[in-house]
Write an enzyme that holds these catalytic residues in place. Structure first.
Site, short mmCIF file in Angstrom:
data_model
loop_
_atom_site.label_atom_id
_atom_site.label_comp_id
_atom_site.label_asym_id
_atom_site.label_seq_id
_atom_site.Cartn_x
_atom_site.Cartn_y
_atom_site.Cartn_z
N ILE A 84 -1.91 10.59 -0.17
CA ILE A 84 -2.90 10.66 0.92
C ILE A 84 -2.90 9.29 1.59
O ILE A 84 -2.88 8.26 0.91
CB ILE A 84 -4.31 11.04 0.40
CG1 ILE A 84 -5.30 11.12 1.57
CG2 ILE A 84 -4.82 10.12 -0.68
CD1 ILE A 84 -6.62 11.81 1.21
N ALA A 85 -2.85 9.30 2.90
CA ALA A 85 -2.86 8.02 3.62
C ALA A 85 -3.42 8.23 5.02
O ALA A 85 -3.26 9.29 5.62
CB ALA A 85 -1.45 7.42 3.71
N GLU A 118 -3.47 10.48 -9.65
CA GLU A 118 -3.38 9.17 -10.28
C GLU A 118 -3.70 8.11 -9.23
O GLU A 118 -3.34 8.28 -8.07
CB GLU A 118 -1.97 8.87 -10.81
CG GLU A 118 -1.57 9.68 -12.02
CD GLU A 118 -0.90 10.99 -11.64
OE1 GLU A 118 -0.51 11.14 -10.46
OE2 GLU A 118 -0.75 11.86 -12.52
N ASN A 123 -6.48 -0.32 -6.64
CA ASN A 123 -6.78 0.35 -5.37
C ASN A 123 -8.25 0.81 -5.36
O ASN A 123 -8.57 1.97 -5.57
CB ASN A 123 -5.84 1.53 -5.15
CG ASN A 123 -5.86 2.04 -3.72
OD1 ASN A 123 -6.76 1.71 -2.95
ND2 ASN A 123 -4.86 2.83 -3.36
N TYR A 130 -12.23 8.76 -4.08
CA TYR A 130 -12.12 9.86 -5.05
C TYR A 130 -13.44 10.09 -5.79
O TYR A 130 -13.85 11.22 -6.00
CB TYR A 130 -10.98 9.59 -6.03
CG TYR A 130 -9.62 9.41 -5.38
CD1 TYR A 130 -9.27 10.15 -4.26
CD2 TYR A 130 -8.70 8.50 -5.87
CE1 TYR A 130 -8.03 10.00 -3.65
CE2 TYR A 130 -7.46 8.34 -5.28
CZ TYR A 130 -7.13 9.08 -4.16
OH TYR A 130 -5.91 8.92 -3.56
C1 LIG Z 1 -7.35 5.29 0.69
C2 LIG Z 1 -7.40 5.66 2.19
C3 LIG Z 1 -6.71 7.01 2.38
C4 LIG Z 1 -8.88 5.78 2.60
O1 LIG Z 1 -8.90 6.18 3.96
P1 LIG Z 1 -10.15 5.83 4.90
O2 LIG Z 1 -10.09 6.73 6.07
O3 LIG Z 1 -10.23 4.38 5.15
O4 LIG Z 1 -11.36 6.26 3.93
P2 LIG Z 1 -12.87 6.54 4.31
O5 LIG Z 1 -13.22 5.92 5.62
O6 LIG Z 1 -13.10 8.02 4.15
O7 LIG Z 1 -13.60 5.72 3.18
C5 LIG Z 1 -13.52 6.10 1.83
C6 LIG Z 1 -14.37 5.14 1.01
O8 LIG Z 1 -13.73 3.87 0.96
C7 LIG Z 1 -14.60 2.86 1.52
N1 LIG Z 1 -13.78 1.96 2.31
C8 LIG Z 1 -12.96 2.30 3.33
N2 LIG Z 1 -12.36 1.18 3.79
C9 LIG Z 1 -12.84 0.16 3.06
C10 LIG Z 1 -12.59 -1.24 3.06
N3 LIG Z 1 -11.74 -1.82 3.91
N4 LIG Z 1 -13.24 -2.00 2.17
C11 LIG Z 1 -14.10 -1.44 1.29
N5 LIG Z 1 -14.38 -0.12 1.22
C12 LIG Z 1 -13.75 0.67 2.11
C13 LIG Z 1 -15.57 3.60 2.38
O9 LIG Z 1 -16.79 2.90 2.55
C14 LIG Z 1 -15.74 4.88 1.61
O10 LIG Z 1 -16.63 4.71 0.52
P3 LIG Z 1 -18.15 5.23 0.62
O11 LIG Z 1 -18.06 6.71 0.91
O12 LIG Z 1 -18.68 4.93 -0.73
O13 LIG Z 1 -18.78 4.46 1.74
C15 LIG Z 1 -6.76 4.56 3.08
O14 LIG Z 1 -7.36 3.33 2.77
C16 LIG Z 1 -5.25 4.46 2.93
O15 LIG Z 1 -4.50 5.15 3.60
N6 LIG Z 1 -4.80 3.55 2.02
C17 LIG Z 1 -3.37 3.35 1.78
C18 LIG Z 1 -2.78 4.51 1.01
C19 LIG Z 1 -3.47 4.71 -0.31
O16 LIG Z 1 -3.86 3.78 -0.99
N7 LIG Z 1 -3.63 6.00 -0.68
C20 LIG Z 1 -4.23 6.38 -1.94
C21 LIG Z 1 -3.21 6.32 -3.01
S1 LIG Z 1 -3.92 6.74 -4.61
#
Ligand SMILES: CC(C)(COP(=O)(O)OP(=O)(O)OC[C@H]1O[C@@H](n2cnc3c(N)ncnc32)[C@H](O)[C@@H]1OP(=O)(O)O)[C@@H](O)C(=O)NCCC(=O)NCCS
Length: 164
Positions: A84-85, A118, A123, A130
Site C-alpha cells: 500500500i502506498a 507485515e 515504519n 493499521y
Molecule cells: C503509509 C502510507 C500509505 C500512509 O498514507 P497517508 O495517506 O499519508 O495516510 P493517512 O493520511 O491516512 O494517515 C494515516 C495515519 O498516519 C498519520 N500520519 C500520516 N502522515 C504522517 C506523518 N508525516 N507523520 C506522522 N503521522 C503521520 C496520520 O495522522 C494517520 O494517523 P491518525 O489516524 O492516528 O491521525 C504512506 O505514508 C506511504 O505511502 N508510505 C510509504 C509506503 C509504506 O510505508 N507503505 C506501508 C508499508 S507496510
C-alpha cells in the site's frame, strides 16, 4: 529551485478505485521508487497482474493521475496485504486510510474473513494507519526484511464487521 506547486485538497468524490493494469505501471513505479527501501520492479508487478491468480491490485485515480495503490493476495478466507502506498504529495490527507478501508471492503466481498500484513518496526506512520483501522499486532517475523535485516511486526484484523 522552482517553488513546488501546492497540491489541492483531495475531494473524495473525484477519486475512483479501479483494478491496476499495465497502463498504470509507470506512475505506480514512480511512487514505488520513493516509497520503499527495496522497490518492486516492473516485472514483479507484471507477474502479479498477469500470473498470480491469488493477487488483487488496485489504484486510486484522480482523473488519469495515480494517487495511490494497494494490493493483496486472497487465499481461501485470508487476505494478505502485499503493498500500500500513497503518492508523497498526497500523504497525510487520510488517503492511506481510504485505500486500506477500500481494500478491506473488497477482501470481505471476495470472501475473506480476516486480513493480515507485515510492517517494519521503523515504519511508525504505517503502524499508526493499521492500528487505527483495527489491526492488532500478533507476532514478529525475525529478519523478515532482508534489505535492512529488520524484523516484521505481523498484524491481523477480523473482517466480519466489514460491510460490503
Ligand atoms: C503509509 C502510507 C500509505 C500512509 O498514507 P497517508 O495517506 O499519508 O495516510 P493517512 O493520511 O491516512 O494517515 C494515516 C495515519 O498516519 C498519520 N500520519 C500520516 N502522515 C504522517 C506523518 N508525516 N507523520 C506522522 N503521522 C503521520 C496520520 O495522522 C494517520 O494517523 P491518525 O489516524 O492516528 O491521525 C504512506 O505514508 C506511504 O505511502 N508510505 C510509504 C509506503 C509504506 O510505508 N507503505 C506501508 C508499508 S507496510
Amino acid at each position: 529551485m522552482a517553488a513546488k506547486e501546492p497540491v489541492a485538497p483531495l475531494a473524495r468524490d473525484e477519486l475512483v478505485i479501479v483494478p491496476m493494469t499495465e497502463e498504470h505501471l509507470d506512475q505506480v513505479l514512480a511512487i514505488e521508487q520513493v516509497s520503499f527501501p527495496t522497490p518492486w520492479s516492473r516485472n514483479s508487478y507484471l507477474r502479479e497482474l498477469s500470473d498470480n491468480q491469488f493477487a488483487y491490485y488496485y489504484v486510486c485515480l484522480q482523473g488519469d493521475k495515480v494517487l495511490g495503490y494497494m494490493g493483496m493476495w486472497l487465499i481461501i478466507d485470508e487476505a494478505h496485504v502485499t503493498t500500500i502506498a500513497v503518492h508523497p504529495d498526497y500523504r497525510g490527507q487520510c488517503l492511506g486510510r481510504f485505500l486500506l478501508e477500500e481494500l478491506m471492503v473488497r477482501a470481505a466481498a471476495l470472501g475473506a474473513d480476516k486480513i493480515t500484513l507485515e510492517v517494519r518496526p521503523s515504519n511508525h506512520i504505517a503502524q499508526r494507519l493499521y492500528r487505527r483501522a483495527g489491526f492488532v499486532p500478533a507476532g514478529i517475523r525475525k529478519g523478515y526484511y532482508t534489505d535492512t535485516k529488520e524484523d516484521a511486526i505481523i498484524m491481523w484484523k477480523h473482517l466480519l464487521d466489514i460491510e460490503n
